[in-house]
Design a protein around this motif. Structure first.
Motif, PDB file in Angstrom:
ATOM      1  N   MET A   1      62.605 102.330  50.311  1.00  0.00           N
ATOM      2  CA  MET A   1      61.228 101.605  50.069  1.00  0.00           C
ATOM      3  C   MET A   1      61.655 100.251  48.988  1.00  0.00           C
ATOM      4  N   ASP A   2      62.334 100.590  48.212  1.00  0.00           N
ATOM      5  CA  ASP A   2      62.804  99.499  47.004  1.00  0.00           C
ATOM      6  C   ASP A   2      63.198  98.483  47.929  1.00  0.00           C
ATOM      7  N   LYS A   3      64.500  98.822  48.856  1.00  0.00           N
ATOM      8  CA  LYS A   3      65.098  97.678  49.479  1.00  0.00           C
ATOM      9  C   LYS A   3      64.188  96.947  50.364  1.00  0.00           C
ATOM     10  N   GLN A   4      63.380  97.546  50.829  1.00  0.00           N
ATOM     11  CA  GLN A   4      62.350  96.794  51.951  1.00  0.00           C
ATOM     12  C   GLN A   4      61.384  95.986  51.192  1.00  0.00           C
ATOM     13  N   ILE A   5      61.139  96.254  50.253  1.00  0.00           N
ATOM     14  CA  ILE A   5      60.141  95.511  49.268  1.00  0.00           C
ATOM     15  C   ILE A   5      60.901  94.310  48.937  1.00  0.00           C
ATOM     16  N   GLU A   6      62.073  94.432  48.361  1.00  0.00           N
ATOM     17  CA  GLU A   6      62.891  93.424  47.902  1.00  0.00           C
ATOM     18  C   GLU A   6      63.200  92.344  48.930  1.00  0.00           C
ATOM     19  N   GLU A   7      63.419  92.772  50.143  1.00  0.00           N
ATOM     20  CA  GLU A   7      63.725  92.037  51.124  1.00  0.00           C
ATOM     21  C   GLU A   7      62.659  91.173  51.579  1.00  0.00           C
ATOM     22  N   TYR A   8      61.424  91.991  51.566  1.00  0.00           N
ATOM     23  CA  TYR A   8      60.078  91.068  51.858  1.00  0.00           C
ATOM     24  C   TYR A   8      60.133  90.003  50.689  1.00  0.00           C
ATOM     25  N   VAL A   9      59.920  90.398  49.413  1.00  0.00           N
ATOM     26  CA  VAL A   9      59.789  89.381  48.456  1.00  0.00           C
ATOM     27  C   VAL A   9      60.497  88.214  48.555  1.00  0.00           C
ATOM     28  N   ASN A  10      62.018  88.593  48.578  1.00  0.00           N
ATOM     29  CA  ASN A  10      62.842  87.448  49.073  1.00  0.00           C
ATOM     30  C   ASN A  10      62.653  86.515  50.229  1.00  0.00           C
ATOM     31  N   GLU A  11      61.806  86.955  51.245  1.00  0.00           N
ATOM     32  CA  GLU A  11      61.550  86.009  52.468  1.00  0.00           C
ATOM     33  C   GLU A  11      60.332  85.008  52.235  1.00  0.00           C
ATOM     34  N   LEU A  12      59.452  85.457  50.959  1.00  0.00           N
ATOM     35  CA  LEU A  12      58.283  84.771  50.775  1.00  0.00           C
ATOM     36  C   LEU A  12      58.606  83.326  50.144  1.00  0.00           C
ATOM     37  N   PRO A  13      58.006  82.367  50.977  1.00  0.00           N
ATOM     38  CA  PRO A  13      58.194  81.082  50.369  1.00  0.00           C
ATOM     39  C   PRO A  13      57.368  80.973  49.039  1.00  0.00           C
ATOM     40  N   ALA A  14      57.935  80.042  48.216  1.00  0.00           N
ATOM     41  CA  ALA A  14      57.000  79.743  47.058  1.00  0.00           C
ATOM     42  C   ALA A  14      56.889  80.842  46.157  1.00  0.00           C
ATOM     43  N   ILE A  15      57.573  81.799  46.284  1.00  0.00           N
ATOM     44  CA  ILE A  15      57.364  82.990  45.337  1.00  0.00           C
ATOM     45  C   ILE A  15      58.531  83.121  44.460  1.00  0.00           C
ATOM     46  N   ASP A  16      58.380  83.428  43.111  1.00  0.00           N
ATOM     47  CA  ASP A  16      59.755  83.530  42.381  1.00  0.00           C
ATOM     48  C   ASP A  16      59.849  85.099  42.252  1.00  0.00           C
ATOM     49  N   ALA A  17      60.851  85.474  43.252  1.00  0.00           N
ATOM     50  CA  ALA A  17      61.259  86.846  43.459  1.00  0.00           C
ATOM     51  C   ALA A  17      61.361  87.589  42.206  1.00  0.00           C
ATOM     52  N   ASN A  18      62.163  87.385  41.305  1.00  0.00           N
ATOM     53  CA  ASN A  18      62.152  87.659  39.977  1.00  0.00           C
ATOM     54  C   ASN A  18      60.889  88.214  39.011  1.00  0.00           C
ATOM     55  N   ILE A  19      60.031  87.355  39.201  1.00  0.00           N
ATOM     56  CA  ILE A  19      58.455  87.674  38.594  1.00  0.00           C
ATOM     57  C   ILE A  19      57.778  88.609  39.439  1.00  0.00           C
ATOM     58  N   ALA A  20      58.281  88.528  40.802  1.00  0.00           N
ATOM     59  CA  ALA A  20      57.359  89.496  41.982  1.00  0.00           C
ATOM     60  C   ALA A  20      57.892  90.724  41.424  1.00  0.00           C
ATOM     61  N   LEU A  21      59.132  90.808  41.429  1.00  0.00           N
ATOM     62  CA  LEU A  21      59.672  92.238  41.258  1.00  0.00           C
ATOM     63  C   LEU A  21      59.660  92.913  40.174  1.00  0.00           C
ATOM     64  N   ASN A  22      59.743  91.853  38.900  1.00  0.00           N
ATOM     65  CA  ASN A  22      59.873  92.766  37.564  1.00  0.00           C
ATOM     66  C   ASN A  22      58.645  92.099  36.425  1.00  0.00           C
ATOM     67  N   GLY A  23      57.988  91.305  36.960  1.00  0.00           N
ATOM     68  CA  GLY A  23      56.816  90.608  35.956  1.00  0.00           C
ATOM     69  C   GLY A  23      55.725  91.755  35.900  1.00  0.00           C
ATOM     70  N   LYS A  24      54.828  91.429  35.026  1.00  0.00           N
ATOM     71  CA  LYS A  24      53.904  92.177  34.696  1.00  0.00           C
ATOM     72  C   LYS A  24      52.501  91.401  34.534  1.00  0.00           C
ATOM     73  N   LEU A  25      51.893  90.518  35.748  1.00  0.00           N
ATOM     74  CA  LEU A  25      50.931  89.610  35.795  1.00  0.00           C
ATOM     75  C   LEU A  25      49.734  90.611  35.925  1.00  0.00           C
ATOM     76  N   GLU A  26      48.716  89.879  35.281  1.00  0.00           N
ATOM     77  CA  GLU A  26      47.307  90.440  35.435  1.00  0.00           C
ATOM     78  C   GLU A  26      46.634  89.954  36.689  1.00  0.00           C
ATOM     79  N   LEU A  27      45.952  91.039  37.111  1.00  0.00           N
ATOM     80  CA  LEU A  27      45.549  90.657  38.734  1.00  0.00           C
ATOM     81  C   LEU A  27      44.226  89.993  38.501  1.00  0.00           C
ATOM     82  N   ASN A  28      44.100  88.837  39.182  1.00  0.00           N
ATOM     83  CA  ASN A  28      42.934  88.015  39.091  1.00  0.00           C
ATOM     84  C   ASN A  28      42.560  87.766  40.635  1.00  0.00           C
ATOM     85  N   HIS A  29      43.548  87.692  41.686  1.00  0.00           N
ATOM     86  CA  HIS A  29      43.356  87.535  42.895  1.00  0.00           C
ATOM     87  C   HIS A  29      42.972  88.797  43.609  1.00  0.00           C
TER      88      HIS A  29
END
Length: 74
Positions: A1-29
């Motif tokens: 699952m980790d590998k699949q999520i990481e691959e998915y995140v790395n394919e997303l345009p305009a997304i910082d993969a490091n933030i997506a995988l390691n961040g702790k952003l607050e949910l607003n959207h």
């Protein structure tokens, strides 16, 4: 699952993969988040049967907080 999520995140345009995988952003959207979780549930893993996936939900928050358009969650 980790590998699949990481691959998915790395394919997303305009997304910082490091933030997506390691961040702790607050949910607003919330609409984006619900859409992304539902899509993941139906196309990848049933979170009720695979509780490890619940630990990965912060990644979905981090993705949605970086997206400009909630429809991108598809």
């Amino acid at each position: 699952m980790d590998k699949q999520i990481e691959e998915y995140v790395n394919e997303l345009p305009a997304i910082d993969a490091n933030i997506a995988l390691n961040g702790k952003l607050e949910l607003n959207h919330r609409d984006c988040y619900k859409q992304l979780v539902n899509t993941f549930y139906h196309k990848c893993y049933n979170l009720a049967e695979n509780t490890y996936g619940i630990q990965k939900l912060q990644t979905f928050v981090n993705i949605c907080e970086q997206m400009r358009d909630s429809s991108d969650a598809d």
